[in-house]
Design a protein around this motif. Sequence first.
Motif, mmCIF file in Angstrom:
data_model
loop_
_atom_site.group_PDB
_atom_site.id
_atom_site.type_symbol
_atom_site.label_atom_id
_atom_site.label_comp_id
_atom_site.label_asym_id
_atom_site.label_seq_id
_atom_site.Cartn_x
_atom_site.Cartn_y
_atom_site.Cartn_z
ATOM 1 N N VAL A 137 1.291 -1.338 -0.029
ATOM 2 C CA VAL A 137 0.295 -0.209 -0.371
ATOM 3 C C VAL A 137 0.804 1.003 -0.046
ATOM 4 N N PHE A 138 1.858 0.940 0.390
ATOM 5 C CA PHE A 138 2.786 2.403 1.014
ATOM 6 C C PHE A 138 3.687 3.016 -0.373
ATOM 7 N N LEU A 139 4.078 1.321 -0.533
ATOM 8 C CA LEU A 139 6.015 1.561 -1.121
ATOM 9 C C LEU A 139 5.830 1.313 -3.158
ATOM 10 N N ARG A 140 4.528 0.892 -3.642
ATOM 11 C CA ARG A 140 4.009 0.371 -4.256
ATOM 12 C C ARG A 140 2.855 1.191 -5.088
ATOM 13 N N PRO A 141 3.516 1.907 -6.274
ATOM 14 C CA PRO A 141 2.212 3.076 -6.618
ATOM 15 C C PRO A 141 1.339 2.688 -7.223
ATOM 16 N N GLU A 142 0.997 1.396 -7.844
ATOM 17 C CA GLU A 142 0.154 0.611 -8.832
ATOM 18 C C GLU A 142 -1.101 0.449 -7.028
ATOM 19 N N TYR A 143 -0.638 0.455 -6.126
ATOM 20 C CA TYR A 143 -1.897 -0.133 -5.473
ATOM 21 C C TYR A 143 -2.825 1.488 -5.292
ATOM 22 N N ARG A 144 -2.321 2.496 -5.211
ATOM 23 C CA ARG A 144 -2.736 3.840 -5.322
ATOM 24 C C ARG A 144 -3.662 3.507 -5.810
ATOM 25 N N ASP A 145 -2.685 2.667 -7.532
ATOM 26 C CA ASP A 145 -4.227 2.976 -8.371
ATOM 27 C C ASP A 145 -5.228 2.435 -8.384
ATOM 28 N N LEU A 146 -5.403 1.112 -7.792
ATOM 29 C CA LEU A 146 -5.932 -0.332 -7.401
ATOM 30 C C LEU A 146 -7.255 0.454 -6.561
ATOM 31 N N TYR A 147 -6.665 1.228 -5.228
ATOM 32 C CA TYR A 147 -7.814 1.467 -4.627
ATOM 33 C C TYR A 147 -8.242 2.747 -4.536
ATOM 34 N N VAL A 148 -10.185 2.997 -4.798
ATOM 35 C CA VAL A 148 -10.609 4.016 -5.153
ATOM 36 C C VAL A 148 -10.298 5.225 -4.204
ATOM 37 N N GLU A 149 -10.290 4.519 -2.929
ATOM 38 C CA GLU A 149 -9.973 5.616 -1.537
ATOM 39 C C GLU A 149 -8.560 5.064 -0.755
ATOM 40 N N TRP A 150 -8.089 5.391 -1.235
ATOM 41 C CA TRP A 150 -6.533 5.290 -1.033
ATOM 42 C C TRP A 150 -6.175 5.181 0.093
ATOM 43 N N ASP A 151 -6.702 6.491 0.753
ATOM 44 C CA ASP A 151 -6.608 6.791 1.734
ATOM 45 C C ASP A 151 -7.448 6.501 3.060
ATOM 46 N N GLN A 152 -8.677 5.884 2.590
ATOM 47 C CA GLN A 152 -9.247 5.271 3.880
ATOM 48 C C GLN A 152 -7.934 3.559 3.960
ATOM 49 N N LYS A 153 -8.219 3.091 3.261
ATOM 50 C CA LYS A 153 -6.909 1.715 2.719
ATOM 51 C C LYS A 153 -5.940 1.823 3.497
ATOM 52 N N ALA A 154 -5.170 2.796 3.771
ATOM 53 C CA ALA A 154 -3.822 3.203 3.962
ATOM 54 C C ALA A 154 -4.005 3.994 5.816
ATOM 55 N N SER A 155 -4.845 4.144 6.086
ATOM 56 C CA SER A 155 -5.230 4.015 7.208
ATOM 57 C C SER A 155 -5.597 3.005 8.149
ATOM 58 N N ASP A 156 -6.004 2.395 7.468
ATOM 59 C CA ASP A 156 -6.750 1.006 7.559
ATOM 60 C C ASP A 156 -5.289 -0.353 8.056
ATOM 61 N N MET A 157 -4.756 -0.458 7.052
ATOM 62 C CA MET A 157 -3.360 -0.506 7.728
ATOM 63 C C MET A 157 -2.773 -0.174 8.508
ATOM 64 N N VAL A 158 -2.540 1.009 8.971
ATOM 65 C CA VAL A 158 -1.949 1.423 9.847
ATOM 66 C C VAL A 158 -2.582 0.831 11.525
ATOM 67 N N SER A 159 -3.746 1.022 11.227
ATOM 68 C CA SER A 159 -4.091 0.435 12.852
ATOM 69 C C SER A 159 -4.483 -0.481 12.900
ATOM 70 N N TYR A 160 -4.006 -1.292 11.600
ATOM 71 C CA TYR A 160 -3.654 -2.992 12.306
ATOM 72 C C TYR A 160 -2.700 -3.076 12.564
#
Length: 303
Positions: free
Chosen positions: A173-196
């Motif tokens: 999520v944080f180091l591979r730019p293609e996953y920013r394109d994959l997730y429409v709400e990338w910000d929420q995915k990033a926040s979830d990952m850090v919370s986990y």
Amino acid sequence: MDEQPETVPEPAGGLDRRAELSEFLRTRRARLKPEDVGLPDFGRHRRVPGLRREELAQLAGVSVAYYTRLEQGNGRNVSAEVLDSIARALRLTDAEHAHLMHLAKPKQHKKKQAVRTQQVRGPLRQLLDMMDGFPAYVSGRRSDILAWNRMAAAVFGDWSELPPQDRNWARLVFLRPEYRDLYVEWDQKASDMVSYLRMDAGCHPDDPRLSALVGELSVKSEEFRQLWATHDVKEKGYGVKRIRHPLVGEMTLNFESFRLPDDSEQTLITYHAEPGSPSAEALRLLASWGADATRAGTGASSR
């Protein structure tokens, strides 16, 4: 798919549990306003954001000195009942309450245990393969990706092409730019990952690999560093993700998480679309394309 044993050399060290406890309590207190908890606010200038220590201590029914020691990271002699009172005063969620307990009263081990290899049972891998048409995978400690089925590879990328140490959701999520394109709400995915990861850190503050992962991401990603400083925690649960797939376009997928009964550190995550929806048709197309869809995938594993 076969799971991949951890082969990364084990670094030394871990997270500072006392510092984690101190910052967690401070950030939870800072997010509350007097009016949120029924206290009067006389409009005076407040030098600190949120509640003062004395206000929180009053709400929790403990002395200011007692709470101050706890917020300074000294939770050695605090009782579960007092922690429950503080959790109620801070309006903690169930996940935050559990995190507080882990930090203040960690499980004691007679001797330091070695970080064991994460193994996925054979029958569970068979179940993944049988879930044809639905993306599913197993994640472990630190959000490592341990096993997955063909549809997960078609939707998220063929993780078998990645080195074992890179099969980790936080790194993706944080180091591979293609996953920013994959997730429409990338910000929420990033926040979830850090919370986990924060939740995991509370359960295993002495995990050197988790500490090394946090250190690496903090150096390489400003966004991770900012999110880590919030001290937010969350359990894996259920919800909806919007995926922007390069072959079939945008999909809205429901996900469910199932903690394994014989290994609480492993979670089975499944995705499905509403029957008859365009997203369901998109998944059907990916399934029918088989290996071609997997090779194309998101491009996440080959760029």
